[in-house]
Scaffold this motif. Structure first.
Motif, PDB file in Angstrom:
ATOM      1  N   HIS A  21       0.805  -1.212   0.000  1.00  0.00           N
ATOM      2  CA  HIS A  21       0.000   0.000   0.000  1.00  0.00           C
ATOM      3  C   HIS A  21       0.846   1.273   0.000  1.00  0.00           C
ATOM      4  O   HIS A  21       0.323   2.358   0.241  1.00  0.00           O
ATOM      5  N   SER A  22       2.120   1.144  -0.285  1.00  0.00           N
ATOM      6  CA  SER A  22       3.019   2.301  -0.184  1.00  0.00           C
ATOM      7  C   SER A  22       2.635   3.414  -1.147  1.00  0.00           C
ATOM      8  O   SER A  22       2.775   4.588  -0.819  1.00  0.00           O
ATOM      9  N   GLU A  23       2.132   3.083  -2.318  1.00  0.00           N
ATOM     10  CA  GLU A  23       1.724   4.112  -3.283  1.00  0.00           C
ATOM     11  C   GLU A  23       0.618   4.990  -2.705  1.00  0.00           C
ATOM     12  O   GLU A  23       0.632   6.205  -2.852  1.00  0.00           O
ATOM     13  N   GLN A  24      -0.335   4.384  -2.026  1.00  0.00           N
ATOM     14  CA  GLN A  24      -1.423   5.138  -1.422  1.00  0.00           C
ATOM     15  C   GLN A  24      -0.947   5.967  -0.234  1.00  0.00           C
ATOM     16  O   GLN A  24      -1.509   7.004   0.077  1.00  0.00           O
ATOM     17  N   VAL A  26       2.244   7.250   0.244  1.00  0.00           N
ATOM     18  CA  VAL A  26       3.292   8.224  -0.048  1.00  0.00           C
ATOM     19  C   VAL A  26       2.740   9.451  -0.755  1.00  0.00           C
ATOM     20  O   VAL A  26       3.116  10.581  -0.454  1.00  0.00           O
ATOM     21  N   ILE A  27       1.827   9.257  -1.686  1.00  0.00           N
ATOM     22  CA  ILE A  27       1.273  10.368  -2.453  1.00  0.00           C
ATOM     23  C   ILE A  27       0.018  10.876  -1.756  1.00  0.00           C
ATOM     24  O   ILE A  27      -0.875  10.103  -1.418  1.00  0.00           O
ATOM     25  N   ARG A  32      -2.942  13.158  -5.902  1.00  0.00           N
ATOM     26  CA  ARG A  32      -3.571  12.169  -6.786  1.00  0.00           C
ATOM     27  C   ARG A  32      -4.739  12.798  -7.533  1.00  0.00           C
ATOM     28  O   ARG A  32      -4.956  12.533  -8.713  1.00  0.00           O
ATOM     29  N   MET A  37      -5.029  10.715 -11.085  1.00  0.00           N
ATOM     30  CA  MET A  37      -4.748   9.328 -10.738  1.00  0.00           C
ATOM     31  C   MET A  37      -5.980   8.776 -10.029  1.00  0.00           C
ATOM     32  O   MET A  37      -6.703   9.508  -9.352  1.00  0.00           O
TER      33      MET A  37
END
Length: 52
Positions: A21-24, A26-27, A32, A37
């Protein structure tokens, strides 16, 4: 009693669980939304939200 091994083990488990879940994490939501995105909410991906 030394609690360091237990703390390290908890940190490793936490890291392994959150890695997918790092993408959710970090940004930021606003970043987004600005980049168009897809904003995937955890409840949506887990199937917890249903349409009435």
């Amino acid at each position: 009693m030394n609690r360091t091994p237990f703390a390290v083990l908890a940190l490793v488990r936490f890291t392994v669980l959150l890695r997918p879940h790092s993408e959710q994490l970090v940004i930021r939501y606003s970043e987004r939304a600005e980049c168009d995105m897809p904003v995937i909410m955890p409840a949506d991906s887990a199937g917890l939200v249903s349409d009435w």
